[in-house]
Write a protein that holds these residues in place. Structure first.
Motif, PDB file in Angstrom:
ATOM      1  N   LEU A 273       0.694  -0.934  -0.070  1.00 55.08           N
ATOM      2  CA  LEU A 273      -0.042  -0.181   0.021  1.00 55.08           C
ATOM      3  C   LEU A 273       0.782   1.325  -0.079  1.00 55.08           C
ATOM      4  N   PRO A 274       0.766   2.160  -0.892  1.00 57.50           N
ATOM      5  CA  PRO A 274       1.324   3.480  -0.889  1.00 57.50           C
ATOM      6  C   PRO A 274       1.018   4.450   0.238  1.00 57.50           C
ATOM      7  N   SER A 275       1.838   5.212   0.482  1.00 56.31           N
ATOM      8  CA  SER A 275       1.670   6.345   1.480  1.00 56.31           C
ATOM      9  C   SER A 275       2.297   7.537   1.236  1.00 56.31           C
ATOM     10  N   ASP A 276       2.115   8.622   1.978  1.00 55.50           N
ATOM     11  CA  ASP A 276       2.390  10.021   1.860  1.00 55.50           C
ATOM     12  C   ASP A 276       3.980  10.145   2.736  1.00 55.50           C
ATOM     13  N   ASN A 277       4.309   9.038   3.235  1.00 52.78           N
ATOM     14  CA  ASN A 277       5.541   9.193   4.023  1.00 52.78           C
ATOM     15  C   ASN A 277       6.339   7.847   3.798  1.00 52.78           C
ATOM     16  N   PHE A 278       7.099   7.511   2.835  1.00 47.39           N
ATOM     17  CA  PHE A 278       7.689   6.319   2.530  1.00 47.39           C
ATOM     18  C   PHE A 278       8.902   5.874   3.617  1.00 47.39           C
ATOM     19  N   ALA A 279       9.723   6.869   4.026  1.00 45.62           N
ATOM     20  CA  ALA A 279      10.607   6.357   5.447  1.00 45.62           C
ATOM     21  C   ALA A 279       9.869   5.991   6.283  1.00 45.62           C
TER      22      ALA A 279
ATOM     23  N   ASN B 284       6.642   2.956   4.655  1.00 48.54           N
ATOM     24  CA  ASN B 284       6.730   1.676   3.786  1.00 48.54           C
ATOM     25  C   ASN B 284       8.011   1.163   3.986  1.00 48.54           C
ATOM     26  N   ASN B 285       8.991   1.770   4.492  1.00 50.46           N
ATOM     27  CA  ASN B 285      10.349   1.342   4.533  1.00 50.46           C
ATOM     28  C   ASN B 285      11.010   1.650   6.255  1.00 50.46           C
ATOM     29  N   ARG B 286      10.029   1.480   7.118  1.00 48.65           N
ATOM     30  CA  ARG B 286      10.381   1.836   8.479  1.00 48.65           C
ATOM     31  C   ARG B 286      11.282   0.521   8.836  1.00 48.65           C
ATOM     32  N   PHE B 287      12.590   0.866   9.344  1.00 48.89           N
ATOM     33  CA  PHE B 287      13.530  -0.060   9.840  1.00 48.89           C
ATOM     34  C   PHE B 287      13.625  -1.102   8.825  1.00 48.89           C
ATOM     35  N   ALA B 288      13.782  -0.359   7.591  1.00 51.00           N
ATOM     36  CA  ALA B 288      14.170  -1.615   6.361  1.00 51.00           C
ATOM     37  C   ALA B 288      13.200  -2.664   6.405  1.00 51.00           C
ATOM     38  N   LEU B 289      12.278  -2.552   6.569  1.00 50.42           N
ATOM     39  CA  LEU B 289      11.349  -3.866   6.667  1.00 50.42           C
ATOM     40  C   LEU B 289      10.250  -3.976   5.361  1.00 50.42           C
TER      41      LEU B 289
END
Length: 222
Positions: A5-11, A14-19
């Protein structure tokens, strides 16, 4: 769902803690029984893998265009490339290696992977093909007379490498950034401290693996 699912805050999402890779793994684990059911022969999985690799760039472009139309999507290019469906070829390469163990021409297949990687100057999935070739060669030329001590060490290390992978984002996101921020990137003290922390995390992950492994085995035996 982090990389679906896309979001307005990728870091953050979508990619928190390189998950992002965990999202792909979850997708692969869900699909694995179906993949094995349908593509249960080497040449089937080989054909699908090659097809997905050939159309991968088109699939990424289609995904990127879909995200772009939504509007206010952060990191749409990274998200499109990391979508589980667009990373499926990597999982299938592993499946292909599993099936190739029964093929007589596995050495030729390994050489083909290397040739393609070299001829395309590593631009056509070069690292994936070289890693696949190494696994195929390991199957083609098994080391039977490996040193007993080396075999014991390798077996010991391999038992908890996945657990180590699961916790490595913690080191990258928190420990490394904190230490480097306080001591500097080129500081020998920062390098030494990160090295010590990595050893500690290795020990912790091995204990986690051992605990889970023993409990799962005990539960299965009961």
């Amino acid at each position: 769902m982090q990389y679906v699912l896309p979001s307005d805050n990728f870091a953050w999402w979508n990619n928190r803690f390189a998950l992002w890779s965990m999202s792909a793994f979850a997708f692969f684990y869900i699909c694995a029984p179906l993949i094995y059911k349908i593509f249960n022969k080497f040449w089937k999985i080989f054909g699908v893998t090659i097809f997905l690799m050939l159309v991968n760039s088109y699939m990424i472009n289609i995904t990127f265009n879909m995200f772009s139309k939504i509007g206010n999507v952060s990191g749409a290019d990274m998200l499109a490339g990391g979508e589980p469906i667009n990373q499926l070829y990597i999982f299938l390469l592993g499946c292909m290696v599993y099936f190739v163990k029964d093929e007589k021409n596995r050495f030729a297949l390994g050489m083909a992977c290397l040739v393609v990687a070299v001829l395309t100057s590593m631009q056509f999935f070069g690292y994936e093909l070289i890693f696949t070739a190494c696994l195929i060669f390991a199957l083609a030329f098994p080391i039977i007379n490996i040193n007993a001590i080396a075999k014991k060490i390798l077996t010991y290390l391999s038992k908890f490498t996945f657990c180590l992978y699961l916790v490595h984002p913690i080191i990258i996101e928190n420990v490394s950034n904190f230490v480097i921020g306080k001591m500097g990137l080129l500081s020998w003290r920062a390098f030494l401290l990160i090295y010590i922390v990595c050893i500690i995390f290795c020990a912790i992950t091995f204990e986690i693996y051992t605990y889970l492994h023993k409990n799962l085995l005990r539960r299965n035996n009961d």
